[in-house]
Design a protein around this motif. Structure first.
Motif, mmCIF file in Angstrom:
data_model
loop_
_atom_site.group_PDB
_atom_site.id
_atom_site.type_symbol
_atom_site.label_atom_id
_atom_site.label_comp_id
_atom_site.label_asym_id
_atom_site.label_seq_id
_atom_site.Cartn_x
_atom_site.Cartn_y
_atom_site.Cartn_z
ATOM 1 N N SER A 197 0.834 -1.203 0.000
ATOM 2 C CA SER A 197 0.000 0.000 0.000
ATOM 3 C C SER A 197 0.868 1.251 0.000
ATOM 4 O O SER A 197 0.557 2.232 -0.669
ATOM 5 N N GLU A 202 0.378 8.468 0.657
ATOM 6 C CA GLU A 202 -0.527 9.404 1.323
ATOM 7 C C GLU A 202 -1.839 8.720 1.703
ATOM 8 O O GLU A 202 -2.332 8.870 2.818
ATOM 9 N N ALA A 203 -2.379 7.947 0.774
ATOM 10 C CA ALA A 203 -3.621 7.222 1.083
ATOM 11 C C ALA A 203 -3.396 6.242 2.226
ATOM 12 O O ALA A 203 -4.260 6.078 3.088
ATOM 13 N N SER A 204 -2.228 5.610 2.250
ATOM 14 C CA SER A 204 -1.941 4.661 3.323
ATOM 15 C C SER A 204 -1.858 5.376 4.659
ATOM 16 O O SER A 204 -2.399 4.920 5.667
ATOM 17 N N ARG A 205 -1.179 6.523 4.674
ATOM 18 C CA ARG A 205 -1.026 7.293 5.902
ATOM 19 C C ARG A 205 -2.405 7.691 6.430
ATOM 20 O O ARG A 205 -2.704 7.525 7.613
ATOM 21 N N LEU A 206 -3.246 8.182 5.545
ATOM 22 C CA LEU A 206 -4.581 8.617 5.978
ATOM 23 C C LEU A 206 -5.444 7.433 6.389
ATOM 24 O O LEU A 206 -6.453 7.605 7.060
ATOM 25 N N SER A 207 -5.063 6.236 5.976
ATOM 26 C CA SER A 207 -5.801 5.052 6.410
ATOM 27 C C SER A 207 -5.216 4.469 7.689
ATOM 28 O O SER A 207 -5.611 3.404 8.118
ATOM 29 N N GLY A 208 -4.252 5.158 8.270
ATOM 30 C CA GLY A 208 -3.715 4.712 9.552
ATOM 31 C C GLY A 208 -2.489 3.834 9.451
ATOM 32 O O GLY A 208 -2.038 3.289 10.445
ATOM 33 N N VAL A 209 -1.939 3.666 8.246
ATOM 34 C CA VAL A 209 -0.720 2.879 8.105
ATOM 35 C C VAL A 209 0.460 3.738 8.547
ATOM 36 O O VAL A 209 0.554 4.904 8.176
ATOM 37 N N TYR A 263 -7.305 15.658 12.252
ATOM 38 C CA TYR A 263 -6.994 14.265 11.963
ATOM 39 C C TYR A 263 -5.513 13.947 12.175
ATOM 40 O O TYR A 263 -5.067 12.834 11.951
ATOM 41 N N GLU A 291 -2.050 10.675 12.254
ATOM 42 C CA GLU A 291 -3.297 10.076 11.780
ATOM 43 C C GLU A 291 -3.633 8.879 12.652
ATOM 44 O O GLU A 291 -4.795 8.606 12.930
ATOM 45 N N ILE A 339 -7.154 7.990 14.384
ATOM 46 C CA ILE A 339 -7.893 6.765 14.079
ATOM 47 C C ILE A 339 -8.167 5.987 15.364
ATOM 48 O O ILE A 339 -9.246 5.448 15.567
ATOM 49 N N GLN A 387 -5.019 10.892 -2.452
ATOM 50 C CA GLN A 387 -5.061 10.641 -1.020
ATOM 51 C C GLN A 387 -5.931 9.459 -0.622
ATOM 52 O O GLN A 387 -5.830 8.969 0.496
ATOM 53 N N GLY A 388 -6.806 9.043 -1.513
ATOM 54 C CA GLY A 388 -7.814 8.092 -1.074
ATOM 55 C C GLY A 388 -7.546 6.633 -1.379
ATOM 56 O O GLY A 388 -7.898 5.768 -0.603
ATOM 57 N N CYS A 405 -5.203 3.259 -3.197
ATOM 58 C CA CYS A 405 -4.040 2.643 -3.814
ATOM 59 C C CYS A 405 -4.546 2.076 -5.132
ATOM 60 O O CYS A 405 -5.075 0.968 -5.181
ATOM 61 N N LEU A 420 -3.739 -1.442 -6.684
ATOM 62 C CA LEU A 420 -3.906 -2.608 -5.820
ATOM 63 C C LEU A 420 -5.374 -3.029 -5.837
ATOM 64 O O LEU A 420 -6.245 -2.258 -6.227
ATOM 65 N N LEU A 435 -7.619 -1.910 4.269
ATOM 66 C CA LEU A 435 -6.384 -1.263 4.732
ATOM 67 C C LEU A 435 -6.459 -0.762 6.176
ATOM 68 O O LEU A 435 -5.533 -0.989 6.952
ATOM 69 N N TRP A 471 -13.877 2.733 5.827
ATOM 70 C CA TRP A 471 -14.017 3.132 7.224
ATOM 71 C C TRP A 471 -15.217 2.512 7.912
ATOM 72 O O TRP A 471 -15.353 2.600 9.122
#
Lengths: 321, 517
Positions: A198, A204-211, B314, B336, B340, B354-355, B357, B360, B368, B423
């Protein structure tokens, strides 16, 4: 943000497995051809030799693949191998127990990987730059430590290991299995493996998803450093010396194996079996070329052509043709 | 205006009203998808022709065929009375067909002037005439009425301003047929107005404009005719004077407009989050609370500080002053990860950046945030991984062949469902949606709004950011208006009218032309 799907969504199920099988078929085909073409290829001696040749690059390629999946690159692995031969040789000659000497060497590899992570995450350096810098400085440090000389290892047991076999298979190849199975489980069946993908796909998407992106980067380079140091120990055992200039250019062979094995240099695409097969395909080509008395210069050219051909066809298929 | 302008746009040879481009039985088939089905449509010279339709209706495919990016499967394209192959982008451009895309496809590191003349630079003996090009570009920009400098690097401009440059670039190339693909998605109202002025002017000069948008009011403001696509079929073409919102929406989705904004009122519960005099990069001194069961809407122009405010809540950015309270207790949100863990979830503004991958699988994207939960210390439970992904795909009705399909292969609306859907299994208490319906079709919008209600009824709170006033107006229980980094007004549900809110959001902007840099 296109307003509609560009193409039909095709299931990519088992793509990895399919590509792996193709590579395996290529490897078997090479073996069959070489067995027929040369009398000596299929001999037990030669096969053992081939497995030894391929094993070390294979282990390097696995570590390299973790890094490439995150969208990075580790140019330092060859230098780390050379450096590790020096460390392990010095420790053993200083009377440190073998087990402890190996452990310390592996920790040095981990430390180098952590340093790469630090450079990328904290200093904001591109992976190419930080690992290129360690590539050249590690060789320098190793030369300083040895005064430019090779260190002969005074320990027969240590050297015996890489020359012996277990159940008829060279110990070095067992080491590939020892690294490969945990690596496979880690990459495909643990959440950290998912995070490598990911982060490589969209940090960035991973970071915002908590990774935890930073920790993921640290992890990738640390594992690559660890694999390289391990290969350094194996190499020291095989040649019986510590020499900082050993393993020159192995980083490129590791990257080539990884790429032949289907890893995308853009990140987020890769496997463990791919680079392993890639490494043994390269080893087979070199071995076969030697047996067929092909000029060693040609071997390099063949390797280059092979990279282009395999990556080109892989790209065609990924684009869905 | 000036004579230069006329020289720049060579007068098209056709008088208004004659057919410039005709599609006869145009078809496009991808493996497994029939994207366009026997489209018959004639575009007239000097008209603004809007094309509307849901995501996946075939609009993008149509653009790709017309601009030569992809070959058609069958059918004929007649350009000025002669058949055209349109096999390459080059051929389309040579005929005078150009497109301005929603996302700017220019070189961000080059100057505005270099971008305007990219591919046809002015050079003498092989040496670029840089100063002359900047002068020329500035003349064109001034002439179009855009208050922008030609010598700056394109990347230093806002996305909206870059879009204007992209439009200006298309106009200097002898364009006779110009396609705009959702050009206003990222524009402020002022920038949109400048763009509309440009579009009307091009029309006056005989250029045919194809205008693709999800925003009905723009279609009615601009277009002469409108065509509706649904599932790859042309449902119909109407003169704009003879149709209305309701009819078009019905043609697009077979559903009435009242059903889109789904709103249920819940009794607000305990306070989830409170911001006290919070300041950070891009906003200052913002205070607000979010309670369980309510939607707090943040309205303002792009760049008003709303996104910066929520990303600071956030943990993406550091606050510079103020406090954040979670369920009554002060908390430090340094990452973040902290946010979370508290129970916040953020569906960010840009799906692409930002949203998601994109390369994948859908399943990995959905799972994720919850991998920790569906794995023991070491391994992921693959049964749970599959079950969670399939459950979200079914619940949200995400259109994908399997959970293993790549996120990039889905349509925009379905991608947005993934961004939100990941989410839902996580069990967050506060959901932050930043522009959740940009580039999403009406049908998916309605589904997303119903999802909001479901979340609220489960006791969650929602912060909804939107630059689209009807959306926040119809949905938000409390509506905060942002302007230039400050919270300038707060309204209850329907306690102010559109005009008042708009004025509050714009106020300073109108006095100060050219702001927003």
């Amino acid at each position: 943000m296109s307003t509609e799907a560009i193409a039909a969504a095709k299931p990519k199920r088992n793509y990895n497995a399919l590509f792996g099988l193709t590579l395996l078929a290529l490897l078997v085909l090479l073996w069959v051809i070489l067995s027929v073409a040369t009398p000596s290829f299929a001999s037990a001696n030669n096969i053992s030799n081939l497995l030894r040749q391929g094993s070390m690059i294979a282990i390097l390629a696995v570590g390299q693949t973790f890094v490439i999946i995150t969208g990075g690159i580790d140019l330092s692995v060859g230098a780390v191998v050379g450096f590790a031969t020096v460390i392990v040789a010095m420790l053993i000659n200083a009377g440190v127990p073998i087990f402890l000497a190996i452990l310390i060497t592996l920790l040095v590899g981990v430390a180098i990987g952590l340093f790469h992570g630090f450079g990328i995450v904290k200093m904001g350096l591109p992976p190419f730059i930080i690992t290129l810098a360690t590539l050249t400085s590690l060789r320098g440090i190793g030369l300083l430590m040895t005064n430019g000389n090779s260190i002969s290892i005074n320990n027969d047991a240590f050297q015996l290991f890489s020359r012996s076999s277990f159940l008829g298979v060279p110990n070095l190849f067992w080491m590939v299995i020892l690294v490969g199975i945990p690596a496979y489980v880690f990459l495909h069946h643990s959440r950290w493996g998912r995070y490598l993908f990911s982060v490589g796909s969209n940090a960035e998407a991973s970071r915002l998803s908590g990774v935890n992106v930073q920790r993921t980067i640290y992890m990738a380079y640390t594992l690559s450093g660890l694999c390289a140091a391990f290969v350094g120990v194996l190499l020291a055992s095989r040649i019986g010396i510590g020499n900082p200039t050993q393993a020159e250019g192995w980083e490129l062979q590791a990257i080539a194996s990884s790429v032949i094995g289907g890893t995308s240099l853009f990140g987020a695409v890769g496997s463990v079996h791919g680079p392993l097969l890639g490494a043994f395909i390269l080893a087979t080509i070199n071995n076969g070329a030697n047996l067929l008395n092909v000029n060693a210069f040609w071997q390099r050219i063949i390797t280059g052509v092979l990279i282009i051909v395999i990556v080109y066809f892989d790209g065609l298929r990924r684009r869905g043709k | 205006m000036t004579s230069t302008a006329q020289e720049l746009h060579p007068a098209p040879t056709l008088e208004p009203g004659r057919t410039i481009l005709e599609l006869k039985g145009l078809e496009k088939q991808y493996p497994g998808t029939h994207a366009l089905k026997r489209i018959n449509l004639a575009f007239k010279a000097s008209e603004i022709h809007a094309i509307v339709g849901e995501n996946g209706a075939g609009k993008s495919t149509l653009i790709k065929l017309l601009t030569g990016v992809m070959p058609r499967t069958s059918g004929d394209v007649i350009w000025e009375g002669k058949p055209a192959a349109l096999a390459t982008p080059h051929e389309a451009m040579a005929l005078g067909i150009n497109a301005v895309h929603q996302e700017v496809v220019l070189c961000r590191h080059l100057t505005v002037a270099a971008n305007m003349f990219l591919g046809e630079e002015d050079s003498r003996f092989g040496i670029l005439q840089q100063r002359a090009m900047v002068r020329e570009a500035q003349k064109i920009i001034d002439d179009l009425g855009f208050d922008l400098p030609a010598h700056v690097v394109l990347g230093d401009l806002t996305i909206g301003q870059q879009q204007l440059i992209a439009a200006a670039r298309a106009t200097v190339r002898g364009t006779k047929f110009l396609i705009f693909d959702e050009p206003t998605a990222y524009l402020t109202r002022k920038e949109a107005d400048q763009l509309f002025t440009l579009i009307r002017r091009l029309k006056g000069e005989g250029v045919t404009i194809i205008y693709i948008s999800h925003r009905m009011e723009e279609v009615f403001e601009l277009a002469d005719r409108v065509s509706v696509l649904r599932d790859g079929t042309l449902v119909g073409t109407r003169n704009i004077a003879e149709t209305n919102d309701a009819e078009l929406v019905k043609m697009m989705i077979n559903r009435s407009i009242e059903q889109v904004y789904h709103k249920e009122h819940f009794t607000p519960g305990a306070t989830l989050l409170e911001a006290r005099n919070l300041s950070g990069k891009g906003f200052e001194n913002v205070s607000m609370t979010v309670r369980a069961g309510e939607i707090v809407g943040l309205y303002g122009l792009i760049g008003a500080g709303r996104s910066e405010f929520v990303t600071t809540l956030y943990g993406r950015h550091r606050k510079s002053a103020g406090q954040i309270l979670w369920e009554g207790k002060e908390v430090q949100v340094n990452s973040e990860h902290d946010a979370i863990r508290l129970g916040m979830a953020l569906a960010p503004e840009s799906r692409r950046d930002q949203g998601l991958c994109l390369n994948l699988p859908v399943g990995l994207n959905l799972n994720l945030p919850i991998y920790k939960r569906i794995s023991n210390n070491l391994l992921i439970s693959s049964a749970q991984e599959k079950a969670e992904a399939d459950r979200q795909i079914a619940n949200l009705r995400i259109k994908t062949p399997t959970r293993n399909a790549l996120a990039s292969s889905l349509s925009g609306g379905n991608q947005q469902k993934i961004v939100i859907g990941k989410w839902l299994a996580h069990g967050a208490k506060l959901f932050i949606f930043d522009e959740p319906t940009v580039g999403v079709d009406v049908g998916t919008k309605a589904e997303i709004y119903r999802l909001f209600s479901a979340l609220l009824s489960n006791g969650a709170g929602i912060i909804l950011i939107s630059s689209y006033l009807p959306e926040v107006y119809e949905l938000a229980d409390t509506l905060h208006v942002f302007r230039r980094g400050k919270l300038v007004a707060t309204h209850g549900f329907h306690t102010a009218d559109h005009e008042e809110i708009l004025t509050q959001a714009l106020a300073e902007k109108q006095e100060k032309p050219g702001g927003q840099i």
